[in-house]
Design an enzyme around this catalytic site. Sequence first.
Site, PDB file in Angstrom:
ATOM      1  N   ALA A 109       4.640   2.136  -9.694  1.00  0.00           N
ATOM      2  CA  ALA A 109       4.298   2.253  -8.274  1.00  0.00           C
ATOM      3  C   ALA A 109       5.467   2.702  -7.407  1.00  0.00           C
ATOM      4  CB  ALA A 109       3.762   0.927  -7.753  1.00  0.00           C
ATOM      5  N   ALA A 110       6.539   3.202  -8.024  1.00  0.00           N
ATOM      6  CA  ALA A 110       7.721   3.581  -7.235  1.00  0.00           C
ATOM      7  C   ALA A 110       7.411   4.684  -6.234  1.00  0.00           C
ATOM      8  CB  ALA A 110       8.844   4.007  -8.169  1.00  0.00           C
ATOM      9  N   GLY A 111       6.771   5.747  -6.710  1.00  0.00           N
ATOM     10  CA  GLY A 111       6.453   6.861  -5.823  1.00  0.00           C
ATOM     11  C   GLY A 111       5.489   6.459  -4.723  1.00  0.00           C
ATOM     12  N   ASP A 112       4.485   5.655  -5.051  1.00  0.00           N
ATOM     13  CA  ASP A 112       3.519   5.226  -4.048  1.00  0.00           C
ATOM     14  C   ASP A 112       4.165   4.322  -3.002  1.00  0.00           C
ATOM     15  OD1 ASP A 112       1.479   6.613  -5.311  1.00  0.00           O
ATOM     16  OD2 ASP A 112       0.923   4.914  -6.571  1.00  0.00           O
TER      17      ASP A 112
END
Length: 309
Positions: free
Chosen positions: A251-254
């Site tokens: 979920a880093a990009g989100d």
Amino acid sequence: MARVIIFGSMNMDLSIECDRMPQAGETLSGHDFITNPGGKGANQAVAASRLGASVGMIAAVGADGFGNELVATLEAVGVDCTKVTRSSETSTGVAIIVRSAGDNRIVLSAGANHLLSSEDVMRALHAIAEPGDVFLTQGECDAEATLAGLHEAHSMGLYTILNPAPARPMPDEAWADVDLVCLNETECELMCGICPTDEEGCLKAASRLQELGVRSVVITLGSEGSIGFEAAGDKPVRAIARKVEVVDTTAAGDTYIGALAAGHAAGMSLVESMAWGSAASALTVGKLGAQQAIPTAAEVEATGWKCCS
């Protein structure tokens, strides 16, 4: 304060760890299997809400156990789900995630995520959005509905953010409806034909996207942070990635995208929002899972984050 309105995917993530990624036709033993709410749209909604924004969700799930859990999870963090459709026609979207050494491979089954039409999205926007709000969308829902949402939101006076993930070609004329596009190197190459391997490449890619009609461009560069271009010809701004021990990048990009939206809604400049997103995503990768790994505003503030340009 402006609201963040998100049209996007809601998936149940089924995630398993293995010592290495399997080869074609190979079966490996795995461990640490988890199920947790995910989907780029829902993840970004959780991030924006936990980072201080008032968030409304436009989406669709199946009338099943996964759908019920996904909606309940969003509502628990304060996301308005009155415009989340529950359908008996199809099942809730599912993501199968294989994790290894901090990296991941993901296979999606879209399910209800492709259910909403252009008209559905436009009706929902008129019901819950106001001029000055932020509209955020990605690439996991129906393509025509996504483009229609961008156009309608832009026409209504919302600030529009596109995260083209997964990336797919767009009509040239659609870019004029995008105030900010945020994409990584791979997505950038697919969307404009330029792979930004260095600052010169980033500048060329941003210039091409701005020629098509985008106002601002942010290119994420993984461990190298991110680089932003607020307007054509402006000096680029940078946010440095924090050095952390990586547990799970799911979920880093989100988290970063949700922070960009929340930052803009709160009146931050582009580079401030980028730095806010870098600090938040650094905390996310230190935990296992998608939505449960996303930090709160208080947790990000406690890192002593600061704006870098």
